[in-house]
Motif scaffolding. Structure first.
Motif, mmCIF file in Angstrom:
data_model
loop_
_atom_site.group_PDB
_atom_site.id
_atom_site.type_symbol
_atom_site.label_atom_id
_atom_site.label_comp_id
_atom_site.label_asym_id
_atom_site.label_seq_id
_atom_site.Cartn_x
_atom_site.Cartn_y
_atom_site.Cartn_z
ATOM 1 N N SER B 49 32.349 2.941 17.607
ATOM 2 C CA SER B 49 31.014 2.510 17.183
ATOM 3 C C SER B 49 30.040 3.669 17.189
ATOM 4 O O SER B 49 29.106 3.713 16.389
ATOM 5 C CB SER B 49 30.476 1.435 18.126
ATOM 6 N N ALA B 50 30.200 4.584 18.152
ATOM 7 C CA ALA B 50 29.283 5.714 18.283
ATOM 8 C C ALA B 50 29.999 6.843 19.005
ATOM 9 O O ALA B 50 30.852 6.599 19.858
ATOM 10 C CB ALA B 50 28.042 5.301 19.073
ATOM 11 N N TYR B 66 33.106 8.944 23.081
ATOM 12 C CA TYR B 66 32.935 7.856 22.112
ATOM 13 C C TYR B 66 32.817 6.535 22.856
ATOM 14 O O TYR B 66 33.195 6.418 24.034
ATOM 15 C CB TYR B 66 34.099 7.788 21.115
ATOM 16 N N LYS B 68 33.274 2.159 21.953
ATOM 17 C CA LYS B 68 33.680 1.158 20.954
ATOM 18 C C LYS B 68 34.005 -0.151 21.653
ATOM 19 O O LYS B 68 34.303 -0.152 22.850
ATOM 20 C CB LYS B 68 34.894 1.652 20.166
ATOM 21 N N CYS B 79 33.066 -2.812 26.318
ATOM 22 C CA CYS B 79 33.342 -1.609 25.525
ATOM 23 C C CYS B 79 34.350 -0.722 26.219
ATOM 24 O O CYS B 79 34.668 -0.893 27.389
ATOM 25 C CB CYS B 79 32.060 -0.844 25.232
ATOM 26 N N MET B 109 23.377 -1.009 23.292
ATOM 27 C CA MET B 109 24.105 -1.560 22.149
ATOM 28 C C MET B 109 24.498 -3.019 22.389
ATOM 29 O O MET B 109 25.128 -3.633 21.533
ATOM 30 C CB MET B 109 25.361 -0.720 21.874
ATOM 31 N N ALA B 183 23.100 -4.713 19.237
ATOM 32 C CA ALA B 183 24.296 -5.514 18.916
ATOM 33 C C ALA B 183 24.122 -6.942 19.403
ATOM 34 O O ALA B 183 23.362 -7.201 20.305
ATOM 35 C CB ALA B 183 25.520 -4.894 19.557
#
Lengths: 183, 183
Positions: B49-50, B66, B68, B79, B109, B183
């Motif tokens: 995601s980032a 990262y 996700k 995540c 998020m 999110a």
């Protein structure tokens, strides 16, 4: 009389009938309850290494399972599986038969262990069944599953090392020694 | 002076320099030691995601991480993160800084927990660090990682529930109540 055989493309419509209500319910699998048939096909057949169906004497589909590596390369000797039994066929030992079949299948594909990443804690029948088939609860993930009715509930990581026909001393010997392993 | 900022496409070459030796070593990440740059780009930037980089005062890249979702929809509030520090920059608290940054980022998020699926047990520095930052070892996966030098070794599942600004009573309230959640 139950038979477990590889799925064929022509089995998809009947398999979708079996798995759709389970995805829609949102109580045991993390897929969106609004999953499309195409997304479900990708998740159940497209991504996995192998998918099987459990059929009765008339070849009616009563259940299905998939198997796939749980991680990339250096974790790819551990597989993951997912199992669904048709609502009308529950309580007849079909999940047990698929679980045993999947373990033999995993060994024949060269996998050394099987891991379930997100067994919903409220799915007590499944937890009991996997334990019966030799899986250990290796961990509990607090509130890791958003249950459609119950909100956030715990999920379990379950794991079983499989009996392989080759030894277990690490990288030097991780390649199958016999001819029966495909992976 | 360390700064952590979102990665840009122009950062990829320098980021690959940082992460490539770690993937090639095959001691901490499950990716194939023979992974191509394209596959690594997909895993580190494409799928997550980032992705962030940690840079010094001259904007030199010293680390990257990262974030996700770890599962589809009904498990997507948890995540997963991956972190790598450049070899020449170790021992300077960069992994700690990225771990803390990733937790704040995760909350912003809308994630509610963070899970590491496959922390290699022989990577003792990482295990110690994640514990220091509040992660619990929720389970041990026997021989789940094929270490390049050591063969099959155990891997840990580590997990931390994140402090969120909204309450925790399940599905009725799982949507962020404020305006700061994306999110």
């Amino acid at each position: 009389m139950l038979k477990i055989r590889p799925i064929e493309e022509t089995d998809w419509a009947a398999t979708w009938q079996v798995i759709e209500p389970v995805f829609r319910a949102g109580e045991t699998y993390p897929f969106s309850p609004g999953i499309t048939q195409e997304e479900a096909h990708r998740a159940w057949i497209g991504m996995p290494s192998a998918t099987f169906v459990a059929v009765d004497a008339t070849d009616e589909i009563l259940g299905s399972y998939y198997i796939k590596p749980n991680q990339p390369e250096l974790g790819a000797h551990v597989c993951n599986g997912g199992y669904i039994v048709a609502e009308r066929a529950r309580g007849r030992g079909i999940a047990s038969a698929m679980c045993e079949h999947s373990q033999r299948q995993a060994v024949s594909m060269g996998f050394r262990a099987m891991q379930y990443n997100l067994v919903v804690s409220t799915n007590e029948g499944a937890v009991r069944l996997w334990k019966k088939h030799g899986f250990a609860v290796v961990g509990t993930l607090p509130k890791a599953f958003l249950h459609s009715r119950l909100g956030y509930v715990d999920a379990l990581v379950m794991y079983k090392q499989l009996q392989t026909s080759y030894d277990d001393h690490g990288i030097e010997s991780h390649r199958p020694v016999g001819g029966r392993h495909r992976a």
